[in-house]
Each structure stands twice: as C-alpha cells, then as structure tokens.
Design a protein around this motif. Structure first.
Motif, PDB file in Angstrom:
ATOM      1  N   GLU A  37       0.847  -1.206   0.000  1.00 14.13           N
ATOM      2  CA  GLU A  37       0.000   0.000   0.000  1.00 14.13           C
ATOM      3  C   GLU A  37       0.875   1.246   0.000  1.00 14.13           C
ATOM      4  N   HIS A  39       2.637   4.444   0.968  1.00 13.40           N
ATOM      5  CA  HIS A  39       2.954   5.044   2.264  1.00 13.40           C
ATOM      6  C   HIS A  39       3.669   6.369   2.039  1.00 13.40           C
ATOM      7  N   CYS A  47       5.580  -1.248   4.061  1.00 20.67           N
ATOM      8  CA  CYS A  47       5.686  -0.877   5.492  1.00 20.67           C
ATOM      9  C   CYS A  47       4.928  -1.795   6.449  1.00 20.67           C
ATOM     10  N   ASP A  48       3.663  -2.046   6.155  1.00 23.54           N
ATOM     11  CA  ASP A  48       2.821  -2.722   7.154  1.00 23.54           C
ATOM     12  C   ASP A  48       3.297  -4.147   7.433  1.00 23.54           C
ATOM     13  N   GLY A 122      -0.599  -5.481  10.853  1.00 27.41           N
ATOM     14  CA  GLY A 122       0.033  -4.177  10.649  1.00 27.41           C
ATOM     15  C   GLY A 122      -0.760  -3.243   9.743  1.00 27.41           C
ATOM     16  N   HIS A 179      -1.422   7.256   9.137  1.00 30.39           N
ATOM     17  CA  HIS A 179      -0.903   6.526   7.976  1.00 30.39           C
ATOM     18  C   HIS A 179       0.306   7.231   7.353  1.00 30.39           C
ATOM     19  N   GLU A 184       4.862   5.668  11.721  1.00 29.26           N
ATOM     20  CA  GLU A 184       5.470   4.744  10.762  1.00 29.26           C
ATOM     21  C   GLU A 184       6.816   5.272  10.247  1.00 29.26           C
TER      22      GLU A 184
END
Ligand SMILES: [Zn+2]
Length: 261
Positions: A37, A39, A47-48, A122, A179, A184
């Motif tokens: 996704e 970021h 990332c997640d 995550g 987000h 993050e």
C-alpha cells in the motif's frame, strides 16, 4: 534489506526437522500480516508487513516463539485509514481471499499440532478478515478435535498512552490518520533508515474526511502525498521508543493471555 536480525525465529529459514523439534515445547507461533500500500513519497509500500514482522520477531524472541513468513498483501486500502485504492502501487486482496489465506495457514499449523497462535496485524483494513479466517479455522479445528488458542493483535494498540502523549505532545491524531506519518516514519527510521527518503518528506497536512465512506472511492479529502497526518517530527529515537514500548506491552499481554509463567 540485509537479513541479519532474528533469523533463528523465522520458520521460513529453518528445516522441517528443526521446526518439529521446536514444536515439542509448544511455542507460540506468530503470523504477521501487512499490505502492499502507498505510504507517501518517503516510505516503501511494504511498510505494514515490515512492521508486523519486526514486532513479531522481537516478541517471539522474548517468548521463545517462532514467526511464519508474513502475508505481504492485505485488504483494500480505505481513504480514511490508508488513502484508498486510487494510488498506483497499492495492490490489495478481496476480503474473501485474505480470509481464505489466513484460514488455510491456520489449518496447516493446527495440523502440525500448534496450540497457540498470535496473528500480528500491521494494516488497519485487515482486522475483520483476519477475524473471519481465525473463526473459520477454529471451527474446523474444533470439529477435528484440535485445540488451538489464537490471539489477534493490532500492534499499535500496545503502544502505551504515555508514550503517545510524550511523542505527540497532546496532538495524537488517532491511529487511522497516522498513515505514513510520525509513527510509521519514525519506526522505519529506527529499523531501516535507508528505506526512508527524507528528501521527499511531504509538507505537513491532515486528511480532511467526512464521517462516512463513499464508493466508488473518489479520493476526496486524501492529501495528494497519500500521507494522512504530519510526519516532519519523525525521528529514529521516537521510533525506538515506539517499538520497544509496544513490544514490551505485547510480551506482557501474550504472557498473560497464554498463561506463560
Ligand atoms: Zn502502514
């Protein structure tokens, strides 16, 4: 990413015979789940999955557990928590697919005789599909006479309130808007600084959303950068504080839930 940390915890890096030996002591098995996704212009799209795996590895290290390879795709991005599906690169699964993947993996670990599983999430949008996969797998396990206990954790729920207050100085925008923002970005600076493109950090802005979701998604209210809250105050120091406090809290919670003395 150079693979140096916690390799001995990764199920995908050990032999079946070593795995079998581990199973005799009934370890907690961790399943990290993320997404592919956007970021923002400064963080990688994975990332997640990176964060859920890194948290899982640290908690597994403390509890002598093992970590399955992460699921690196997740449920569809929503405007108010991930900017939505309109960004190139964001690559998502139907809910049914994610549910089935989780159910299939849990069915297999049940077959191995695993008794305790922690699903570490995550990506905000995954939550109810993970729950559905867990529920279906437990229903199956029960009818096959297998006993399994499963805990689903959104890792961000373990960050202590006082840590959030100290990092945001009273201006925590909430997990959904965070987000690709301070949390993050700081965590990635702590874990893999070379993955953060600080030259492309976006100008601070907040997503401006109504209290409903509109479909087909139209991107209204999503900042052009895809970052939903300010990221400019991010630092590796904050990232280390976030990771360590989150891991410690998750270790205690799982110890408590799985009754490890
Ligand atoms: Zn994320």
């Amino acid at each position: 990413m150079t693979e140096t940390n916690f390799i001995h915890r990764k199920i995908g890096r050990i032999t079946w015979t070593a795995y079998q030996k581990h199973l005799t002591r009934e370890p907690i098995i961790f399943l990290p789940v993320g997404a592919l996704e956007q970021h923002g212009p400064h963080l990688p799209m994975g990332c997640d999955a990176i964060f859920s795996e890194e948290v899982s590895l640290r908690v597994a290290e403390a509890l002598n557990g093992l970590v399955l390879p992460p699921l690196t795709y997740g449920y569809k991005s929503q405007a108010r928590s991930g900017g939505g599906q309109l960004f190139p690169g964001t690559t998502s699964l139907d809910g049914q697919t994610l549910t089935s993947m989780v159910q299939d993996i849990l069915r297999e670990v049940a077959r191995h005789g695993v008794k305790r599983v922690a699903v570490i999430n995550g990506h905000v949008e995954n939550q109810w599909f993970l729950t559905e996969g867990i529920d279906l797998a437990l229903r199956e396990a029960k009818s096959n006479g297998n006993q399994m206990q499963i805990v689903r954790c959104e890792y961000w729920n373990f960050t202590p309130q006082d840590v959030l207050e100290s990092l945001f100085e009273g201006a925590f925008p909430g997990v959904d808007l965070e987000h690709a923002a301070l949390i993050e970005t700081s965590m990635m600076l702590a874990l893999y600084p070379s993955f953060v493109d600080l030259d492309n950090l976006p100008v601070d802005a907040y997503g401006q959303f109504p209290n409903y979701d509109s479909y087909p998604q139209n991107g209204h209210g999503v900042p052009a950068s895809g970052v939903l809250a300010p990221a400019s105050q991010s630092s590796a120091e904050k990232g280390n504080l976030l990771i360590n406090s989150t891991v410690n809290a998750m270790v205690s919670a799982l110890q408590n839930e799985f009754l490890i003395s």
